[in-house]
Design an enzyme around this catalytic site. Structure first.
Site, PDB file in Angstrom:
ATOM      1  N   HIS A 157      42.851  -2.328  45.535  1.00  0.00           N
ATOM      2  CA  HIS A 157      42.664  -0.741  46.151  1.00  0.00           C
ATOM      3  C   HIS A 157      43.021   0.156  43.492  1.00  0.00           C
ATOM      4  O   HIS A 157      44.177   1.189  44.272  1.00  0.00           O
ATOM      5  CB  HIS A 157      43.990  -0.192  46.516  1.00  0.00           C
ATOM      6  CG  HIS A 157      44.257  -0.875  47.896  1.00  0.00           C
ATOM      7  ND1 HIS A 157      44.429   0.045  48.885  1.00  0.00           N
ATOM      8  CD2 HIS A 157      44.678  -1.838  48.674  1.00  0.00           C
ATOM      9  CE1 HIS A 157      43.373  -0.610  49.872  1.00  0.00           C
ATOM     10  NE2 HIS A 157      44.037  -2.196  49.652  1.00  0.00           N
ATOM     11  N   LYS A 288      36.626   7.653  17.909  1.00  0.00           N
ATOM     12  CA  LYS A 288      35.944   6.973  19.067  1.00  0.00           C
ATOM     13  C   LYS A 288      35.132   5.733  19.230  1.00  0.00           C
ATOM     14  O   LYS A 288      34.033   5.813  18.183  1.00  0.00           O
ATOM     15  CB  LYS A 288      34.640   8.440  20.279  1.00  0.00           C
ATOM     16  CG  LYS A 288      35.647   9.688  20.568  1.00  0.00           C
ATOM     17  CD  LYS A 288      36.374   8.990  21.294  1.00  0.00           C
ATOM     18  CE  LYS A 288      35.111   9.579  23.109  1.00  0.00           C
ATOM     19  NZ  LYS A 288      35.905   9.099  24.705  1.00  0.00           N
ATOM     20  N   ASN A 290      32.837   4.393  22.165  1.00  0.00           N
ATOM     21  CA  ASN A 290      32.265   4.261  23.673  1.00  0.00           C
ATOM     22  C   ASN A 290      31.761   3.088  24.816  1.00  0.00           C
ATOM     23  O   ASN A 290      31.078   2.002  23.150  1.00  0.00           O
ATOM     24  CB  ASN A 290      31.394   5.670  23.702  1.00  0.00           C
ATOM     25  CG  ASN A 290      32.355   7.097  23.722  1.00  0.00           C
ATOM     26  OD1 ASN A 290      34.055   7.125  23.581  1.00  0.00           O
ATOM     27  ND2 ASN A 290      31.850   7.898  23.366  1.00  0.00           N
ATOM     28  N   GLU A 295      28.033   1.710  30.909  1.00  0.00           N
ATOM     29  CA  GLU A 295      27.980   2.848  31.817  1.00  0.00           C
ATOM     30  C   GLU A 295      26.668   2.670  31.649  1.00  0.00           C
ATOM     31  O   GLU A 295      26.267   3.831  33.440  1.00  0.00           O
ATOM     32  CB  GLU A 295      28.302   4.281  30.574  1.00  0.00           C
ATOM     33  CG  GLU A 295      29.739   4.467  30.263  1.00  0.00           C
ATOM     34  CD  GLU A 295      30.698   5.537  29.086  1.00  0.00           C
ATOM     35  OE1 GLU A 295      30.811   6.346  29.785  1.00  0.00           O
ATOM     36  OE2 GLU A 295      29.495   5.546  28.275  1.00  0.00           O
ATOM     37  N   GLN A 327      -1.037   3.232  46.704  1.00  0.00           N
ATOM     38  CA  GLN A 327       0.033   3.182  45.110  1.00  0.00           C
ATOM     39  C   GLN A 327       0.644   3.264  44.321  1.00  0.00           C
ATOM     40  O   GLN A 327       0.876   3.373  43.411  1.00  0.00           O
ATOM     41  CB  GLN A 327      -1.333   3.768  45.105  1.00  0.00           C
ATOM     42  CG  GLN A 327      -1.536   3.957  43.056  1.00  0.00           C
ATOM     43  CD  GLN A 327      -3.079   5.088  42.715  1.00  0.00           C
ATOM     44  OE1 GLN A 327      -4.335   4.735  43.242  1.00  0.00           O
ATOM     45  NE2 GLN A 327      -2.651   6.320  41.711  1.00  0.00           N
ATOM     46  N   LYS A 330       3.988   1.017  42.469  1.00  0.00           N
ATOM     47  CA  LYS A 330       4.107   0.020  41.223  1.00  0.00           C
ATOM     48  C   LYS A 330       5.066   0.633  40.606  1.00  0.00           C
ATOM     49  O   LYS A 330       5.734  -0.544  39.928  1.00  0.00           O
ATOM     50  CB  LYS A 330       2.439   0.278  40.469  1.00  0.00           C
ATOM     51  CG  LYS A 330       1.488  -0.945  41.395  1.00  0.00           C
ATOM     52  CD  LYS A 330       0.078  -0.419  41.254  1.00  0.00           C
ATOM     53  CE  LYS A 330      -0.474  -0.963  42.171  1.00  0.00           C
ATOM     54  NZ  LYS A 330      -0.073  -0.125  43.011  1.00  0.00           N
TER      55      LYS A 330
HETATM   56  N1  ARG Z   1      -5.519   1.860  42.508  1.00  0.00           N
HETATM   57  C1  ARG Z   1      -5.292   1.362  44.229  1.00  0.00           C
HETATM   58  C2  ARG Z   1      -3.624   0.835  44.059  1.00  0.00           C
HETATM   59  O1  ARG Z   1      -2.958   0.792  43.467  1.00  0.00           O
HETATM   60  C3  ARG Z   1      -6.116   0.336  44.269  1.00  0.00           C
HETATM   61  C4  ARG Z   1      -6.631   0.563  45.839  1.00  0.00           C
HETATM   62  C5  ARG Z   1      -7.700   1.562  46.314  1.00  0.00           C
HETATM   63  N2  ARG Z   1      -8.472   1.331  47.501  1.00  0.00           N
HETATM   64  C6  ARG Z   1      -9.049   2.516  47.637  1.00  0.00           C
HETATM   65  N3  ARG Z   1      -9.483   2.257  48.824  1.00  0.00           N
HETATM   66  N4  ARG Z   1      -8.400   3.510  47.159  1.00  0.00           N
HETATM   67  O2  ARG Z   1      -3.158   0.879  45.139  1.00  0.00           O
END
Ligand code: ARG
Length: 400
Positions: A157, A288, A290, A295, A327, A330
């Site tokens: 605590h 200071k 830091n 952080e 898409q 990513k």
């Molecule tokens: N740039 C697309 C992605 O990253 C690739 C696949 C696209 N496929 C399609 N049928 N438009 O998902």
């Protein structure tokens, strides 16, 4: 705008703003090396089917390998007008070997490429994160050994609790990161990189892909396999969610460690001295120092959790199979992998520079409260029931 992989059925040119909005090259270029691997296996499979004549196959593979080498040597530059990395590589091959390049995409889909590329990326990065964790574990051991016989105040605590060994305290973090390593190993063991799912359906025999994979991997540990259920393969992003979950747990551990060290390095606690190379000063207050690194690590937790939630939410209502929504998986994936890798690498250096203010700690350890359990235990050993001993010591130490 570079040449696209589609267009025949369209009469109108794509709207320029929409094109910019929908392209992914500005981030999926990071998959270039994995996309070359997909193309190499696919070209080998096309060779098995007889669609590519041996000479054509050799020429295509030669061009792919050239681009592969450019990627390895960091010389690869994508065309910002390409829709995505798959298109970009296709166009580059065409520039190298002309019309023969147009045969490379025979009976394959970017839906298969993107799933393959991302799985391969996760396979490689999972190993990288694991290796970095290994270094962090070593750094923790170095600090443990430096203060092998030193005791510190233990807290529950955030209130003083009992005297503990500093080594055991640090070992708690060792245990967390060791569990994380196991989680990564399990993930890697279960992750199969599949190829040959087409847009959603196999167009080339599984056996041909099987033979192509063997040739590509040259008999090495086969983590690449021909697609089993093609519908699942192009729909599945579980592996990203799983890796981001593991990274979120690692992040939580890094953040807890950071929070502890921030607290213990304050003047109020004064137990720790943080390595100066990882701290910054104030533009106004000359005194200071830091703890900015810690952080920022604590702060990045929002981003890392957010990345996981972002993909979970994107995937939750998607009809089978591939949808363009996917898409958007990513940026969160790359972001989490890159941030966590940087954090672990810097933390490994940071930990080695942490110093314990042994005099301050010694002073704090004079606090009688830290030994209340030992004293209750003494009474118990003399025959007093624990609740009674607890009460007696509690009254004695009230407010002290
Ligand atoms: N740039 C697309 C992605 O990253 C690739 C696949 C696209 N496929 C399609 N049928 N438009 O998902």
């Amino acid at each position: 705008m570079a040449k696209k992989l589609w267009g025949g059925r369209f009469k109108k040119e794509i709207d320029k703003d929409f094109f910019e909005f929908q392209k992914s090259i500005q981030y999926d270029y990071k998959l270039a090396g994995y996309d070359i691997a997909h193309s190499l296996i696919h070209a080998l499979a096309l060779g098995k089917t007889g669609i590519l004549k041996p000479k054509e196959k050799t020429k295509l593979i030669g061009a792919l390998k050239k681009i592969g080498n450019e990627i390895k040597q960091n010389k690869f530059k994508y065309e910002s007008g390409s829709e995505d990395i798959h298109t970009d590589i296709q166009n580059k091959i065409e520039k190298k070997i002309g019309k023969l390049a147009l045969k490379l995409h025979t009976l394959r889909s970017r839906n298969d490429q993107v799933a393959f590329d991302e799985k391969f990326y996760c396979h490689v990065e999972c190993k990288n994160v694991g290796n970095l964790l290994e270094n962090l574990l070593k750094s923790i051991v170095i600090l443990e050994n430096k203060y092998k016989n030193v005791s510190v105040v233990g807290y529950t605590h955030t209130q003083r609790a009992q005297k503990i060994n500093f080594k055991d305290y640090l070992c708690a973090f060792y245990c967390m990161f060791e569990r994380d390593k196991k989680r990564l190993n399990n993930f890697l063991k279960n992750l199969e990189v599949h190829i040959g799912a087409g847009a959603l359906l196999r167009n080339i025999k599984k056996e041909d892909y099987g033979k192509a994979i063997k040739e590509y991997l040259k008999g090495s540990n086969a983590f690449i396999k021909p697609s089993e259920n093609t519908i699942d393969d192009v729909s599945d992003r579980d592996f990203i969610i799983e890796l981001l979950s593991i990274l979120s747990i690692i992040q939580m551990h890094l953040s807890r460690l950071s929070e502890d060290f921030i607290l213990y390095s304050t003047k109020e606690f004064g137990f720790m001295e943080l390595p100066e190379e990882f701290c910054t000063g104030s533009s106004l207050m000359p005194h200071k120092k830091n703890p900015d690194f810690l952080e920022l690590v604590r702060g990045y937790t929002g981003r890392i959790y957010g990345n996981l939630i972002s993909i979970l939410t994107t995937m939750k209502g998607l009809p089978l199979t591939y949808n363009r929504d996917m898409q958007l998986d990513k940026e969160p994936l790359f972001s989490s992998v890159e941030i966590v890798k940087d954090e672990i690498a810097i933390m490994s250096k940071f930990i080695k520079g942490v110093k314990l203010n042994e005099l301050v700690v010694k002073e704090a350890l004079k606090d009688k409260n830290l030994y209340s359990v030992d004293r209750a235990k003494e009474l118990v050993l003399k025959g007093m029931p624990f609740r009674q001993a607890h009460d007696k010591i509690g009254k004695e130490l009230r407010g002290k």
